[in-house]
Design an enzyme around this catalytic site. Structure first.
Site, PDB file in Angstrom:
ATOM      1  N   ARG A  83       0.829  -1.207   0.000  1.00  0.00           N
ATOM      2  CA  ARG A  83       0.000   0.000   0.000  1.00  0.00           C
ATOM      3  C   ARG A  83       0.869   1.266   0.000  1.00  0.00           C
ATOM      4  O   ARG A  83       0.995   1.940  -0.996  1.00  0.00           O
ATOM      5  CB  ARG A  83      -0.936  -0.027   1.221  1.00  0.00           C
ATOM      6  N   ASP A  84       1.506   1.553   1.103  1.00  0.00           N
ATOM      7  CA  ASP A  84       2.273   2.793   1.226  1.00  0.00           C
ATOM      8  C   ASP A  84       3.476   2.802   0.290  1.00  0.00           C
ATOM      9  O   ASP A  84       3.879   3.850  -0.205  1.00  0.00           O
ATOM     10  CB  ASP A  84       2.727   2.956   2.685  1.00  0.00           C
ATOM     11  N   HIS A 100       6.778   4.763  12.549  1.00  0.00           N
ATOM     12  CA  HIS A 100       6.744   4.735  11.080  1.00  0.00           C
ATOM     13  C   HIS A 100       7.777   5.762  10.608  1.00  0.00           C
ATOM     14  O   HIS A 100       7.544   6.964  10.713  1.00  0.00           O
ATOM     15  CB  HIS A 100       5.338   5.097  10.590  1.00  0.00           C
ATOM     16  N   HIS A 132      10.640   7.291   7.741  1.00  0.00           N
ATOM     17  CA  HIS A 132      11.188   7.410   6.388  1.00  0.00           C
ATOM     18  C   HIS A 132      12.680   7.711   6.502  1.00  0.00           C
ATOM     19  O   HIS A 132      13.135   8.285   7.497  1.00  0.00           O
ATOM     20  CB  HIS A 132      10.466   8.514   5.612  1.00  0.00           C
ATOM     21  N   CYS A 135       8.029  10.192  -0.498  1.00  0.00           N
ATOM     22  CA  CYS A 135       7.169  11.184   0.128  1.00  0.00           C
ATOM     23  C   CYS A 135       6.923  12.279  -0.897  1.00  0.00           C
ATOM     24  O   CYS A 135       7.866  12.981  -1.278  1.00  0.00           O
ATOM     25  CB  CYS A 135       7.822  11.766   1.381  1.00  0.00           C
ATOM     26  N   ASN A 138      10.042   4.553   2.835  1.00  0.00           N
ATOM     27  CA  ASN A 138       9.968   4.026   4.194  1.00  0.00           C
ATOM     28  C   ASN A 138      11.255   3.274   4.536  1.00  0.00           C
ATOM     29  O   ASN A 138      11.979   2.822   3.652  1.00  0.00           O
ATOM     30  CB  ASN A 138       8.809   3.034   4.292  1.00  0.00           C
TER      31      ASN A 138
END
Length: 307
Positions: free
Chosen positions: A15-16, A207, A209, A240, A249
């Site tokens: 997903r991300d 979470h 990055h 991002c 990530n």
């Protein structure tokens, strides 16, 4: 160091990791990515997002992906649900967990979803209530918790306030997200120590990055603060859109290499994760962003050439 004996990792690449890919990624590739991750021991998988294909065309096949996913016992499959329409689609698709989000910065909230933080929380209230009514796990993300591309510094008090509001919605897990990757270890410790006064540590996750190369250090700082839940993305997939040139990530391979080096159990097979990271990177036509993944793959290649 006083560290947990086990860490729980939510794999967010399907997903991300993929949602910001400009090139279309086929449903077949998405499903195979999920299958490979599950075969590597992933038990918490963020599989897709039920959002308008107008805004996120990469996720237009969410229902198809969910319909084709294997569902081994003990696996929690989660999906992002920004509204009740998304929730209803997630429920029909058999999701185990739904994910909502709020920003710690008013500027980011207005630029990203065109409403204030308070308004965003209210928008998610029906989703949270429906999740509880249907006995689905409810996870939330607090974005830009360590810095905002529009506002700059984000007060720790703002992160605590948003986390408390999400707690009051009944969230089972609240992820504190370094959306643009500007956090450092000391900053991470301050934020988690403050949030933990309002939300139990066992309900918090990190979470991170890797924009400034600090993600692994920030995982260590979180562990030292008592956090044992983390999001990560195979091969470091994901970028991002608010930080030009930002890496994605923190890579799952890097996190698992770290955890195993610290004697922390993850239940994940690092060799299979490395294979998966190399495979999906090849599918996307670029090199993996995982330092550990690339190093281990290169070592394997050298060993194969000398035998």
């Amino acid at each position: 160091m006083n560290l947990p004996s086990r860490a729980f990792i939510t794999e967010v690449a399907p997903r991300d990791g993929l949602q910001n890919e400009k090139q279309p990624v086929s449903t077949d590739v998405k499903v195979e990515l999920c299958e490979r991750l599950l075969a590597a021991g992933v038990r918490q998988l963020e599989a897709t997002s039920f959002v308008s294909p107008k805004w996120v065309p990469q996720m237009a096949d969410a229902a198809d992906v969910m319909a084709r996913l294997p569902r081994p016992a003990g696996v929690t499959v989660s999906v992002l649900t920004p509204n009740m329409k998304g929730f209803e689609a997630a429920l029909a698709a058999g999701a185990d967990e739904v994910v909502i989000f709020a920003a710690a910065s008013e500027a980011f909230s207005m630029r990203n979803i065109n409403c204030s933080i308070a308004e965003s929380i209210e928008r998610f209230r029906p989703v949270a209530q429906a999740a509880k009514a249907h006995r689905l796990r409810l996870r939330a993300a607090v974005s830009v918790a360590f810095g905002c591309p529009y506002q700059g510094e984000v007060p720790v008090a703002s992160v605590v306030d948003v986390s408390a509001r999400l707690r009051d919605l009944g969230c089972d897990e609240i992820g504190i997200a370094d959306t643009i990757g500007v956090g450092t270890a000391a900053h991470v410790a301050r934020v988690f120590d403050a949030v933990a006064r309002e939300v139990p540590l066992e309900q918090l996750s990190g979470h991170f990055h890797d924009t400034y190369g600090q993600a692994v250090a920030n995982v260590v700082a979180s562990l030292q603060s008592g956090v044992f839940r983390f999001d990560s993305s195979i091969a470091g997939l994901g970028g991002c859109p608010y930080a030009k040139g930002a890496t994605g990530n923190v890579a799952t391979e890097d996190v698992v290499y770290l955890m195993h080096g610290l004697g922390i159990e993850t239940g994940l097979d690092l060799d299979r994760l490395v294979d998966t990271g190399q495979w999906i990177s090849a599918q996307l036509g670029r090199r993996s962003q995982s330092r550990a993944g690339n190093a281990l793959a290169a070592r394997r290649q050298r060993e194969a050439e000398t035998t």
